[in-house]
Design a protein around this motif. Structure first.
Motif, mmCIF file in Angstrom:
data_model
loop_
_atom_site.group_PDB
_atom_site.id
_atom_site.type_symbol
_atom_site.label_atom_id
_atom_site.label_comp_id
_atom_site.label_asym_id
_atom_site.label_seq_id
_atom_site.Cartn_x
_atom_site.Cartn_y
_atom_site.Cartn_z
ATOM 1 N N MET A 1 4.081 5.888 2.736
ATOM 2 C CA MET A 1 2.810 6.367 2.287
ATOM 3 C C MET A 1 1.801 5.226 2.286
ATOM 4 S SD MET A 1 2.385 8.895 -0.726
ATOM 5 C CE MET A 1 3.346 9.138 -1.798
ATOM 6 N N SER A 2 0.710 5.539 2.731
ATOM 7 C CA SER A 2 -0.315 4.519 2.831
ATOM 8 C C SER A 2 -1.175 4.530 1.561
ATOM 9 C CB SER A 2 -1.169 4.761 4.072
ATOM 10 O OG SER A 2 -1.944 5.926 3.882
ATOM 11 N N GLY A 3 -2.033 3.548 1.420
ATOM 12 C CA GLY A 3 -2.893 3.420 0.222
ATOM 13 C C GLY A 3 -3.858 4.588 0.100
ATOM 14 N N GLY A 4 -4.346 5.107 1.192
ATOM 15 C CA GLY A 4 -5.282 6.234 1.146
ATOM 16 C C GLY A 4 -4.601 7.482 0.670
ATOM 17 N N GLU A 5 -3.328 7.650 1.095
ATOM 18 C CA GLU A 5 -2.594 8.840 0.654
ATOM 19 C C GLU A 5 -2.278 8.766 -0.838
ATOM 20 O OE1 GLU A 5 0.750 8.783 3.235
ATOM 21 O OE2 GLU A 5 -0.316 9.831 4.801
ATOM 22 N N VAL A 6 -1.935 7.583 -1.322
ATOM 23 C CA VAL A 6 -1.631 7.398 -2.745
ATOM 24 C C VAL A 6 -2.917 7.645 -3.559
ATOM 25 C CG1 VAL A 6 -0.966 5.707 -4.522
ATOM 26 C CG2 VAL A 6 0.240 5.794 -2.333
ATOM 27 N N ALA A 7 -3.999 7.131 -3.090
ATOM 28 C CA ALA A 7 -5.268 7.328 -3.793
ATOM 29 C C ALA A 7 -5.635 8.806 -3.812
ATOM 30 C CB ALA A 7 -6.374 6.528 -3.137
ATOM 31 N N GLY A 8 -5.428 9.498 -2.711
ATOM 32 C CA GLY A 8 -5.709 10.930 -2.642
ATOM 33 C C GLY A 8 -4.811 11.706 -3.583
ATOM 34 N N LEU A 9 -3.527 11.288 -3.631
ATOM 35 C CA LEU A 9 -2.583 11.947 -4.534
ATOM 36 C C LEU A 9 -2.990 11.730 -5.985
ATOM 37 C CD1 LEU A 9 0.064 13.566 -4.619
ATOM 38 C CD2 LEU A 9 1.277 11.399 -4.771
#
Length: 138
Positions: A1-9
């Motif tokens: 998981m990338s940082g953008g996906e974690v932030a979106g989550l």
């Protein structure tokens, strides 16, 4: 998981929690509004008979006040008539009664003087007066 996906989550979870809190707050607000609506309806149901009773009481009080006003008017008229009657009686009988009382007083006084012996006079003075003048001069 990338940082953008974690932030979106994280943002999605934050929004889910925020929406849940808002839903709970809105549900409680809806309950409060329902309870308030029911309370206003109950107050209205109870207030209408109370206002009807209060209106009947005010009408009854007005009737009683009208009666008291009529009685007060009658009492004022009776008082006025009694005053006029007492003035008439005093005028009619007052003068003659005073004259009769004065006449009676005069008769009593005259009868009282006849019972006493007449005073001895010495050249326009009574014996008592002469004695007094001697005492003053001495």
């Amino acid at each position: 998981m990338s940082g953008g996906e974690v932030a979106g989550l994280l943002v999605a979870v934050f929004w889910a929690i925020l929406v849940s809190f808002l839903a709970v707050a809105l549900a409680r607000l809806a309950q409060t509004l329902r309870a308030t609506t029911k309370m206003v309806a109950d107050v209205t149901e109870q207030a209408v008979p109370l206002l009807t009773d209060a209106s009947a009481t005010v009408r009854s009080a007005q009737t009683q006040l009208d009666r008291v006003d009529a009685i007060a008017t009658d009492v004022q008229e009776v008082t006025s008539n009694a005053s006029a009657l007492s003035t008439t009686v005093a005028t009619t009988f007052g003068g003659p009664l005073v004259k009769v009382a004065a006449f009676g007083y005069g008769v009593r006084r005259a009868l009282g003087r006849q019972a006493e012996p007449p005073p001895r006079t010495v050249v326009g003075r009574t014996v008592k007066g002469r004695r007094r003048s001697r005492r003053k001069g001495a």
